[in-house]
Design a protein around this motif. Structure first.
Motif, PDB file in Angstrom:
ATOM      1  N   GLY A 197      26.469  24.251  46.963  1.00  0.00           N
ATOM      2  CA  GLY A 197      25.752  23.914  48.191  1.00  0.00           C
ATOM      3  C   GLY A 197      26.297  24.680  49.376  1.00  0.00           C
ATOM      4  O   GLY A 197      25.548  25.170  50.222  1.00  0.00           O
ATOM      5  N   TRP A 198      27.636  24.797  49.450  1.00  0.00           N
ATOM      6  CA  TRP A 198      28.245  25.596  50.523  1.00  0.00           C
ATOM      7  C   TRP A 198      27.808  27.051  50.409  1.00  0.00           C
ATOM      8  O   TRP A 198      27.523  27.703  51.421  1.00  0.00           O
ATOM      9  N   ALA A 199      27.759  27.585  49.203  1.00  0.00           N
ATOM     10  CA  ALA A 199      27.383  28.988  49.032  1.00  0.00           C
ATOM     11  C   ALA A 199      25.948  29.237  49.491  1.00  0.00           C
ATOM     12  O   ALA A 199      25.649  30.287  50.082  1.00  0.00           O
ATOM     13  N   LEU A 200      25.048  28.292  49.243  1.00  0.00           N
ATOM     14  CA  LEU A 200      23.683  28.434  49.774  1.00  0.00           C
ATOM     15  C   LEU A 200      23.669  28.252  51.279  1.00  0.00           C
ATOM     16  O   LEU A 200      22.916  28.935  51.993  1.00  0.00           O
ATOM     17  N   TYR A 201      24.498  27.328  51.770  1.00  0.00           N
ATOM     18  CA  TYR A 201      24.645  27.197  53.222  1.00  0.00           C
ATOM     19  C   TYR A 201      25.120  28.520  53.819  1.00  0.00           C
ATOM     20  O   TYR A 201      24.684  28.925  54.901  1.00  0.00           O
ATOM     21  N   ALA A 202      26.010  29.224  53.121  1.00  0.00           N
ATOM     22  CA  ALA A 202      26.510  30.515  53.596  1.00  0.00           C
ATOM     23  C   ALA A 202      25.378  31.528  53.715  1.00  0.00           C
ATOM     24  O   ALA A 202      25.326  32.313  54.673  1.00  0.00           O
ATOM     25  N   GLU A 203      24.462  31.532  52.749  1.00  0.00           N
ATOM     26  CA  GLU A 203      23.308  32.425  52.832  1.00  0.00           C
ATOM     27  C   GLU A 203      22.441  32.056  54.039  1.00  0.00           C
ATOM     28  O   GLU A 203      21.961  32.942  54.773  1.00  0.00           O
ATOM     29  N   ARG A 204      22.207  30.766  54.223  1.00  0.00           N
ATOM     30  CA  ARG A 204      21.397  30.299  55.356  1.00  0.00           C
ATOM     31  C   ARG A 204      22.080  30.665  56.678  1.00  0.00           C
ATOM     32  O   ARG A 204      21.417  31.087  57.641  1.00  0.00           O
ATOM     33  N   LEU A 205      23.398  30.514  56.742  1.00  0.00           N
ATOM     34  CA  LEU A 205      24.136  30.858  57.950  1.00  0.00           C
ATOM     35  C   LEU A 205      23.997  32.348  58.261  1.00  0.00           C
ATOM     36  O   LEU A 205      23.801  32.728  59.422  1.00  0.00           O
ATOM     37  N   GLY A 224      22.875  20.530  47.120  1.00  0.00           N
ATOM     38  CA  GLY A 224      24.104  20.668  47.885  1.00  0.00           C
ATOM     39  C   GLY A 224      23.863  21.283  49.250  1.00  0.00           C
ATOM     40  O   GLY A 224      24.435  20.837  50.253  1.00  0.00           O
ATOM     41  N   GLU A 225      23.022  22.306  49.308  1.00  0.00           N
ATOM     42  CA  GLU A 225      22.681  22.905  50.596  1.00  0.00           C
ATOM     43  C   GLU A 225      22.054  21.864  51.520  1.00  0.00           C
ATOM     44  O   GLU A 225      22.383  21.792  52.713  1.00  0.00           O
ATOM     45  N   ALA A 248      22.465  18.674  56.363  1.00  0.00           N
ATOM     46  CA  ALA A 248      22.356  17.336  56.954  1.00  0.00           C
ATOM     47  C   ALA A 248      23.660  16.948  57.632  1.00  0.00           C
ATOM     48  O   ALA A 248      23.656  16.355  58.725  1.00  0.00           O
ATOM     49  N   ALA A 249      24.792  17.280  57.005  1.00  0.00           N
ATOM     50  CA  ALA A 249      26.089  16.951  57.595  1.00  0.00           C
ATOM     51  C   ALA A 249      26.308  17.718  58.892  1.00  0.00           C
ATOM     52  O   ALA A 249      26.829  17.176  59.878  1.00  0.00           O
ATOM     53  N   ARG A 250      25.902  18.991  58.932  1.00  0.00           N
ATOM     54  CA  ARG A 250      26.056  19.772  60.160  1.00  0.00           C
ATOM     55  C   ARG A 250      25.163  19.228  61.269  1.00  0.00           C
ATOM     56  O   ARG A 250      25.580  19.114  62.427  1.00  0.00           O
ATOM     57  N   GLU A 251      23.940  18.865  60.911  1.00  0.00           N
ATOM     58  CA  GLU A 251      23.019  18.340  61.926  1.00  0.00           C
ATOM     59  C   GLU A 251      23.524  16.994  62.451  1.00  0.00           C
ATOM     60  O   GLU A 251      23.408  16.711  63.653  1.00  0.00           O
ATOM     61  N   GLU A 252      24.090  16.178  61.557  1.00  0.00           N
ATOM     62  CA  GLU A 252      24.646  14.902  62.003  1.00  0.00           C
ATOM     63  C   GLU A 252      25.766  15.130  63.008  1.00  0.00           C
ATOM     64  O   GLU A 252      25.876  14.438  64.022  1.00  0.00           O
ATOM     65  N   ALA A 253      26.602  16.143  62.742  1.00  0.00           N
ATOM     66  CA  ALA A 253      27.700  16.453  63.656  1.00  0.00           C
ATOM     67  C   ALA A 253      27.168  16.968  64.990  1.00  0.00           C
ATOM     68  O   ALA A 253      27.687  16.613  66.057  1.00  0.00           O
ATOM     69  N   ARG A 254      26.131  17.786  64.947  1.00  0.00           N
ATOM     70  CA  ARG A 254      25.524  18.291  66.201  1.00  0.00           C
ATOM     71  C   ARG A 254      25.007  17.131  67.037  1.00  0.00           C
ATOM     72  O   ARG A 254      25.211  17.076  68.261  1.00  0.00           O
ATOM     73  N   PRO A 282      37.383  20.304  48.151  1.00  0.00           N
ATOM     74  CA  PRO A 282      36.177  19.798  47.489  1.00  0.00           C
ATOM     75  C   PRO A 282      36.039  18.282  47.619  1.00  0.00           C
ATOM     76  O   PRO A 282      37.023  17.546  47.523  1.00  0.00           O
ATOM     77  N   VAL A 283      34.814  17.830  47.849  1.00  0.00           N
ATOM     78  CA  VAL A 283      34.501  16.399  47.867  1.00  0.00           C
ATOM     79  C   VAL A 283      33.127  16.208  47.250  1.00  0.00           C
ATOM     80  O   VAL A 283      32.295  17.119  47.260  1.00  0.00           O
ATOM     81  N   GLY A 284      32.878  15.036  46.719  1.00  0.00           N
ATOM     82  CA  GLY A 284      31.552  14.724  46.215  1.00  0.00           C
ATOM     83  C   GLY A 284      30.549  14.601  47.345  1.00  0.00           C
ATOM     84  O   GLY A 284      30.900  14.242  48.475  1.00  0.00           O
ATOM     85  N   LEU A 285      29.292  14.899  47.043  1.00  0.00           N
ATOM     86  CA  LEU A 285      28.269  14.863  48.090  1.00  0.00           C
ATOM     87  C   LEU A 285      28.080  13.463  48.660  1.00  0.00           C
ATOM     88  O   LEU A 285      27.667  13.315  49.813  1.00  0.00           O
ATOM     89  N   ALA A 286      28.396  12.442  47.878  1.00  0.00           N
ATOM     90  CA  ALA A 286      28.216  11.076  48.375  1.00  0.00           C
ATOM     91  C   ALA A 286      29.105  10.782  49.570  1.00  0.00           C
ATOM     92  O   ALA A 286      28.774   9.951  50.414  1.00  0.00           O
ATOM     93  N   SER A 287      30.238  11.475  49.665  1.00  0.00           N
ATOM     94  CA  SER A 287      31.187  11.192  50.751  1.00  0.00           C
ATOM     95  C   SER A 287      31.352  12.356  51.715  1.00  0.00           C
ATOM     96  O   SER A 287      32.223  12.309  52.590  1.00  0.00           O
ATOM     97  N   LEU A 288      30.532  13.409  51.584  1.00  0.00           N
ATOM     98  CA  LEU A 288      30.712  14.611  52.403  1.00  0.00           C
ATOM     99  C   LEU A 288      30.572  14.317  53.894  1.00  0.00           C
ATOM    100  O   LEU A 288      31.459  14.657  54.697  1.00  0.00           O
ATOM    101  N   ALA A 289      29.460  13.717  54.294  1.00  0.00           N
ATOM    102  CA  ALA A 289      29.220  13.500  55.718  1.00  0.00           C
ATOM    103  C   ALA A 289      30.287  12.586  56.324  1.00  0.00           C
ATOM    104  O   ALA A 289      30.780  12.839  57.428  1.00  0.00           O
ATOM    105  N   ASP A 290      30.661  11.553  55.586  1.00  0.00           N
ATOM    106  CA  ASP A 290      31.667  10.627  56.108  1.00  0.00           C
ATOM    107  C   ASP A 290      33.028  11.312  56.234  1.00  0.00           C
ATOM    108  O   ASP A 290      33.746  11.096  57.215  1.00  0.00           O
TER     109      ASP A 290
END
Length: 544
Positions: free
Chosen positions: A404-412, A497-498, A503-509, A530-538
């Motif tokens: 998911g991070w790697a796809l986020y990297a492409e989007r970034l 994952g992306e 979603a986590a970045r937008e929540e932080a914004r 590394p963390v599971g997606l269930a706890s990423l945003a938290d």
């Protein structure tokens, strides 16, 4: 940092590595050399027992701070997910192509150090141990069949083809050839001969003995899929909802693809734009291809360091390696070793008969995915994190988090305006379409969900969707679909994952408003490990 929880994490890595020294060393874990790993039922039972004992000890320990909270949560989540796989017998039917134990064992040879004479003797010993390791694996497969735990026949036959290719004599020839003449030459040649013979015997076994008794269906069903999805995502999700989201996301991307094709040539379809780019945006020769890739990796590091990321000095280089004769169909990354003596590498498959012309317009997005700011930056950061991460955190993986991070990297990279070379943004969108198609193919096939027109999934239908809507290159389609059918739950982890990272970045914004700083957020994100997606945003919320 040291604490009982960190000590337990360290102890688990040490004991787990002792049970699978080949896999541990290939992953970059600092472990005393051992020629072989045990892939027999007893070997897998020992791994499961270690997990149970570690979870039991973890339940008695209280965290002593935020780092402990994160370390304990991650260790618990990963071990529970892995244990669930053991409990439904997944190791006893681990037959998958093109990525699986066979490629892990090959990598376990290629990634060994080979500088000193002792190093080369270790390479020879690993090669000589191949018959024992593949034999122990076949014992597990026989045990699985006796329990009614069979892999799909398609996977057995595809893996037989791969094993035959490995047995041709070219698999380890380049490595051995780089040694030249010396005292270890005879042992290397003898070890290679043993390995090639073991590959050939594995191919025969898979085709003649395993395949006739294998499962006739490709789908793994709801129970197995849920367990494997949890292992790959670090979260339990609504799979039917994810399936519908995947179709909607694919349609959205297709609209962008059409607009981007128009920029290549007004009025051009995506297929026409692709043909134009294939005929104009290429390099000729292996050396030119490697140089092009290396230059783009180097440029990404130069542009990102000190702006949107703080890149540690040991990570300011990624080595590009061409994987000649590969059947993988896709580039991949191997992280630095724990002591950073082995660099991070991206591996680019060059199959048999690939020719001398390499299109590059669609490769730039993969540079960002596998290199920087993708896998190299994320996984490399765990290597330089020091005592802020547990040893388990520095050496574990959650596909939804990492891919998911790697796809986020492409989007970034797209957000930063980096796709300026002709066709490169079309290549990025094509890659995104591929990942969205993976979501619907993987979930649809294994859960037997209908396509939008009500029809059922078949292997041919999956190939058609991946080729026509996922925009997969024709020569990659077969290997990609084989991969999805044999590795349930992994293919959707990229896009899902992306979605979680965005979603986590937008929540932080939204939460931080004017105080949101992208560079600081990236630093916090990478420092988590590394963390599971269930706890990423938290987890991100707790560190800022």
């Amino acid at each position: 940092m040291t604490s009982p929880i960190f000590d337990l994490c360290d102890d688990y890595v040490t004991r787990s590595a002792a049970l699978d020294p080949v896999g541990a060393a290939a992953s970059g874990i600092d472990v005393e050399f051992a020629a072989t790993s045990d892939y027999s039922p007893d070997g897998y039972a020992a791994q499961a027992d270690l997990i149970r004992r570690t979870l039991g000890t973890l339940s008695t320990l209280e965290p002593e701070g935020e780092a402990d909270v994160r370390a304990a949560a991650h260790l618990r989540e990963r071990l529970e997910a892995e244990l669930a796989c053991h409990e439904i017998g997944e190791p006893l039917r681990a037959v998958q192509a093109p990525f699986g134990l066979l490629t892990d064992l090959r990598d376990g040879v290629d990634l060994l150090p080979h500088e000193t004479e002792d190093d080369w003797r270790n390479v020879a010993a690993r090669l000589a141990g191949m018959p024992e390791m593949l034999g122990s694996w076949r014992t597990s497969l026989e045990e699985g069949l006796s329990r009614g735990l069979a892999a799909a026949r398609r996977q057995a036959l595809e893996l037989a083809v791969q094993a035959e290719l490995f047995a041709t004599g070219a698999t380890h020839a380049g490595l051995i050839g780089s040694y030249g003449d010396g005292p270890a030459r005879s042992a290397l040649e003898k070890g290679a001969a043993a390995a090639y013979s073991a590959y050939a015997e594995t191919a025969r076994y898979l085709r003649e003995e395993y395949a006739p008794r294998a499962a006739g269906t490709d789908a793994v069903g709801a129970e197995r899929y849920a367990v494997n999805s949890r292992l790959n995502l670090g979260a339990d999700i609504d799979l039917a909802d994810a399936y519908e989201w995947g179709w909607a996301e694919l349609a959205r991307i297709e609209e962008e693809l059409a607009a981007e094709a128009h920029r290549v040539r007004p009025g051009a379809s995506v297929a026409e734009a692709t043909a134009i780019l294939d005929g104009t945006q290429f390099v000729e020769g292996l050396d030119a291809y490697r140089d092009w890739l290396q230059e783009r990796h180097d440029q990404a590091i130069e542009q990102l360091h000190g702006t949107h990321f703080d890149i540690a000095e040991p990570l300011r280089r990624v080595d590009v390696t061409l994987s000649l004769g590969s059947t993988s169909g896709a580039a991949y990354y191997t992280s630095p070793s724990e002591d950073l003596s082995r660099p991070g590498r991206t591996w680019w498959p060059v199959g048999e008969g690939a020719g001398e012309r390499f299109t590059v317009w669609n490769e730039l997005t993969t540079v960002f995915h596998e290199g920087v700011p993708g896998h190299h930056l994320q996984l490399g950061q765990t290597r330089v994190a020091g005592e802020s991460l547990s040893r388990f955190g520095r050496n574990s993986w959650v596909s939804g988090h990492g891919e998911g991070w790697a796809l986020y990297a492409e989007r970034l990279a797209d957000e930063l305006g980096w796709f300026t070379e002709p066709g490169t943004r079309l290549g990025m969108l094509g890659g995104s379409a591929l990942r969205a198609a993976r979501v619907v193919i993987d979930i649809g096939v294994h859960l037997d969900l209908p396509l939008p027109d009500g029809s059922k999934w078949t292997f041919d239908k999956a190939c058609e969707v991946l080729r026509d809507r996922g925009r997969c290159e024709p020569h990659r389609v077969h290997a990609e679909v084989v991969r999805y059918f044999g590795w349930p739950g992994q293919a959707p982890s990229y896009k899902l994952g992306e979605r979680a990272w965005l979603a986590a970045r937008e929540e932080a914004r939204q939460r931080l408003g004017a105080d949101f700083d992208l560079r600081r957020w990236h630093t916090a994100a990478l420092d988590l490990g590394p963390v599971g997606l269930a706890s990423l945003a938290d987890a991100l919320r707790r560190v800022g």
